[in-house]
Design a protein around this motif. Sequence first.
Motif, PDB file in Angstrom:
ATOM      1  N   ASP A 193      29.708  37.528  31.750  1.00 35.82           N
ATOM      2  CA  ASP A 193      30.171  38.532  32.716  1.00 35.82           C
ATOM      3  C   ASP A 193      29.327  38.515  33.988  1.00 35.82           C
ATOM      4  OD1 ASP A 193      32.168  39.399  31.022  1.00 35.82           O
ATOM      5  OD2 ASP A 193      30.887  40.894  30.052  1.00 35.82           O
ATOM      6  N   LEU A 194      28.020  38.340  33.839  1.00 36.44           N
ATOM      7  CA  LEU A 194      27.133  38.341  34.995  1.00 36.44           C
ATOM      8  C   LEU A 194      27.449  37.178  35.933  1.00 36.44           C
ATOM      9  CD1 LEU A 194      24.739  39.599  36.458  1.00 36.44           C
ATOM     10  CD2 LEU A 194      23.203  38.264  35.010  1.00 36.44           C
ATOM     11  N   LYS A 195      27.853  36.046  35.364  1.00 36.63           N
ATOM     12  CA  LYS A 195      28.154  34.871  36.175  1.00 36.63           C
ATOM     13  C   LYS A 195      29.346  35.090  37.112  1.00 36.63           C
ATOM     14  CE  LYS A 195      26.289  30.885  33.691  1.00 36.63           C
ATOM     15  NZ  LYS A 195      26.627  29.606  33.011  1.00 36.63           N
ATOM     16  N   VAL A 196      30.302  35.903  36.689  1.00 34.16           N
ATOM     17  CA  VAL A 196      31.536  36.060  37.486  1.00 34.16           C
ATOM     18  C   VAL A 196      31.642  37.425  38.164  1.00 34.16           C
ATOM     19  CG1 VAL A 196      32.788  34.461  36.010  1.00 34.16           C
ATOM     20  CG2 VAL A 196      32.861  36.903  35.489  1.00 34.16           C
ATOM     21  N   CYS A 197      30.646  38.302  37.994  1.00 35.98           N
ATOM     22  CA  CYS A 197      30.780  39.678  38.508  1.00 35.98           C
ATOM     23  C   CYS A 197      30.852  39.739  40.031  1.00 35.98           C
ATOM     24  CB  CYS A 197      29.639  40.563  37.990  1.00 35.98           C
ATOM     25  SG  CYS A 197      28.020  40.159  38.676  1.00 35.98           S
ATOM     26  N   CYS A 198      30.326  38.719  40.730  1.00 32.16           N
ATOM     27  CA  CYS A 198      30.348  38.730  42.195  1.00 32.16           C
ATOM     28  C   CYS A 198      31.488  37.913  42.781  1.00 32.16           C
ATOM     29  CB  CYS A 198      29.012  38.224  42.746  1.00 32.16           C
ATOM     30  SG  CYS A 198      27.662  39.407  42.547  1.00 32.16           S
ATOM     31  N   LEU A 199      32.371  37.428  41.921  1.00 34.63           N
ATOM     32  CA  LEU A 199      33.553  36.739  42.424  1.00 34.63           C
ATOM     33  C   LEU A 199      34.580  37.766  42.871  1.00 34.63           C
ATOM     34  CD1 LEU A 199      34.000  33.868  39.791  1.00 34.63           C
ATOM     35  CD2 LEU A 199      32.858  33.778  42.021  1.00 34.63           C
ATOM     36  N   ARG A 200      35.356  37.409  43.886  1.00 35.83           N
ATOM     37  CA  ARG A 200      36.307  38.367  44.447  1.00 35.83           C
ATOM     38  C   ARG A 200      37.397  38.711  43.438  1.00 35.83           C
ATOM     39  NH1 ARG A 200      39.528  37.605  50.141  1.00 35.83           N
ATOM     40  NH2 ARG A 200      39.910  39.812  50.536  1.00 35.83           N
ATOM     41  N   HIS A 201      37.703  40.003  43.345  1.00 36.23           N
ATOM     42  CA  HIS A 201      38.731  40.547  42.457  1.00 36.23           C
ATOM     43  C   HIS A 201      38.425  40.307  40.980  1.00 36.23           C
ATOM     44  CE1 HIS A 201      40.924  41.457  46.004  1.00 36.23           C
ATOM     45  NE2 HIS A 201      41.205  40.202  46.296  1.00 36.23           N
ATOM     46  N   SER A 202      37.140  40.231  40.644  1.00 34.84           N
ATOM     47  CA  SER A 202      36.762  40.177  39.225  1.00 34.84           C
ATOM     48  C   SER A 202      36.346  41.583  38.803  1.00 34.84           C
ATOM     49  CB  SER A 202      35.610  39.196  39.013  1.00 34.84           C
ATOM     50  OG  SER A 202      34.483  39.561  39.789  1.00 34.84           O
ATOM     51  N   THR A 203      36.989  42.116  37.773  1.00 35.12           N
ATOM     52  CA  THR A 203      36.733  43.495  37.348  1.00 35.12           C
ATOM     53  C   THR A 203      37.018  43.668  35.875  1.00 35.12           C
ATOM     54  OG1 THR A 203      37.327  45.811  37.743  1.00 35.12           O
ATOM     55  CG2 THR A 203      39.090  44.199  37.989  1.00 35.12           C
ATOM     56  N   SER A 204      36.350  44.644  35.275  1.00 32.78           N
ATOM     57  CA  SER A 204      36.597  44.993  33.874  1.00 32.78           C
ATOM     58  C   SER A 204      37.357  46.306  33.762  1.00 32.78           C
ATOM     59  CB  SER A 204      35.257  45.132  33.140  1.00 32.78           C
ATOM     60  OG  SER A 204      34.485  46.181  33.721  1.00 32.78           O
ATOM     61  N   LYS A 205      37.740  46.887  34.926  1.00 36.08           N
ATOM     62  CA  LYS A 205      38.297  48.243  34.954  1.00 36.08           C
ATOM     63  C   LYS A 205      39.803  48.274  34.695  1.00 36.08           C
ATOM     64  CE  LYS A 205      34.132  49.096  36.462  1.00 36.08           C
ATOM     65  NZ  LYS A 205      33.832  49.518  37.813  1.00 36.08           N
ATOM     66  N   ILE A 206      40.534  47.255  35.181  1.00 32.05           N
ATOM     67  CA  ILE A 206      41.989  47.226  34.987  1.00 32.05           C
ATOM     68  C   ILE A 206      42.426  45.824  34.540  1.00 32.05           C
ATOM     69  CG2 ILE A 206      42.407  49.042  36.700  1.00 32.05           C
ATOM     70  CD1 ILE A 206      43.268  46.846  38.664  1.00 32.05           C
ATOM     71  N   LYS A 207      43.620  45.765  33.921  1.00 30.74           N
ATOM     72  CA  LYS A 207      44.153  44.484  33.454  1.00 30.74           C
ATOM     73  C   LYS A 207      45.525  44.170  34.046  1.00 30.74           C
ATOM     74  CE  LYS A 207      41.619  44.647  29.084  1.00 30.74           C
ATOM     75  NZ  LYS A 207      41.711  44.701  27.599  1.00 30.74           N
ATOM     76  N   ASN A 208      46.312  45.215  34.371  1.00 30.14           N
ATOM     77  CA  ASN A 208      47.621  44.990  34.973  1.00 30.14           C
ATOM     78  C   ASN A 208      47.921  46.109  35.966  1.00 30.14           C
ATOM     79  OD1 ASN A 208      48.859  47.235  33.431  1.00 30.14           O
ATOM     80  ND2 ASN A 208      48.554  45.858  31.670  1.00 30.14           N
ATOM     81  N   SER A 209      49.060  45.978  36.663  1.00 30.55           N
ATOM     82  CA  SER A 209      49.399  46.927  37.730  1.00 30.55           C
ATOM     83  C   SER A 209      49.620  48.343  37.213  1.00 30.55           C
ATOM     84  CB  SER A 209      50.648  46.451  38.479  1.00 30.55           C
ATOM     85  OG  SER A 209      51.751  46.350  37.595  1.00 30.55           O
TER      86      SER A 209
END
Length: 592
Positions: free
Chosen positions: A68-84
């Motif tokens: 998770d730490l490796k990708v946390c600063c990539l744009r639009h990477s989030t654990s908060k939502i999965k779909n619209s």
Amino acid sequence: MSIIKLLPENVANQIAAGEVVQRPSSVVKELLENSIDSRATIIKLNIKDAGKTLIQVIDNGVGMLKEDLKVCCLRHSTSKIKNSNDLFNLKTMGFRGEALSSISSVSQISIISKKNNKDDLGYELKIDGGKEKSFKETLSNIGTSISVKNLFFNVPARRNFLKSDNVELKHIIDEFHRVALINNDINFIFSNNRNELFNLNKSIFKERIIRVFGNTTNQKLIPINESTEIANIHGFVFKPDYSRKTRSSQFFFVNGRFIKNNRLHHAVKTAYKGLIQDELHPSYFLKIEVPPESIDVNIHPNKTEIKFDNDQSIYAILISSIKHSLGQFNIAPTIDFDSNVNLNTPYDYREKSAKIPKVEYDKAFNPFDNLKDTVNVKSEDLIYESLDNSNFVFQENKEFNFAEINSLPVFQLNTKYLITKTGSGIIIINQKRAHQRILYESFLKELSNKTNPTQTLLFPLKLEFDKEELRQLKTIKNSLMHLGFEFKAFKGNSIEISGVHPLLNKANTDKLFKDFLSFSNFDNKNLSHTLNDMLAKLLSKHTSINSNEEINNKLQESLVNDLFACKDPNVCPFGKLIYKVVSTQEINTFFK
């Protein structure tokens, strides 16, 4: 040849950062919200140089795995939502996955995180200007520590737009308030340049408000509690007596998120109608709970604006709940004629009818008689004897000759205007604004001295402020001392004033300091000049005559003479017109 090209990733991130990261306070907001979403119970905020050099947030939340730490600063990477569909059922502060990506593109960021005790070591990710510099194992406690250094180091134009440290710190404190108030179940520690500003332990909502804004806040609060099928509204409003000229200490929280909403603010103002003056604003701390699916948060990059499905109903409920609470605590205006004996009609006069009073006056009186009988009296006589007479440079005006006015009579109209004449017509003068201009220039001359006298008070004057107001006053303490103020104490939530400038009336000191704080954006540049000008304006405002005040003929003449001896007799210190010339030609047109 094609002219439309796909922007490089680092340029796209910097453009996105322009929306999300406007100043250091924007970074503080995003990092604090991330810590809250990680279910942290202790959050530490450390900043240096008002966030320009360092912003560090340390929490004891759930932390991140290596992947998770490796990708946390990539744009639009989030654990908060999965779909619209999740956008309309949000239960977290963040959801877009833009914050860390935007922040890392315009700063030097270091993230250290550890998921649980099973991992002996945590991991550290370093990014400079959007480019990964290193990723390695490191010693770490459970949770996450994010350090943002040298904000806008690679965007000099953006960094040059930042204000002074004092102004930027105020914005950071405002953001801290918005996060810390509603999350009263979390411990917060906030330090600036290693000086602790706030240490807030877990508490109930009311106690958190008092801890943030000072003990004097307790006596100002009125509780609000309203539960309906549409919305639940809880929190506190200030008593009308404590309304302010600025819109500070106004907080709406919808489902745990601070928001700005002019319509809801209008509802609060409507509830106070008749209790406060139109130019004043009530303070409030209101929590509104609505079903997540009934609001849309995804309409603003900073997530501070939302749309309600049924805003009309919430508007009505808010007005009703505040009015109900004000009435419960006997704040709302009532009329009870029996409670005041002064309003009772004496028994002997109950059967008698009212008579029109007779007014005697001299029909032959002419204010323009005895043109030569004029007396020059300084308008400073209107306030107090200690005010010295000021000698100002005389300036001519092309509209008329000021010298003519010294020999012409003056009379008062509706206890608001002074009327006098010149060879070309008549002059209508606003007496209050004229007096403010005279006093302003006199005060400014006094306050521009290298040293100013101090009048020691027999009994020190104690003034109460909240923590943020006291912090603002501390930044200008030395300048206030130069202006003649002496402080016996300057700590806690109060200051003790042991001496003031002789020009200042002690009774006006409290009002003066409150008006002082309404000029909240003190900048270090030209601070002395700014303070002198501000103080002269405020002094002239608090010591001038009123618009409905009747003054004798000698003082009327004095006001007119002293006004046109000022450097700028055209406008008052606040930029409003002082007088209007009506020419003889204009008057003649009235009777054609």
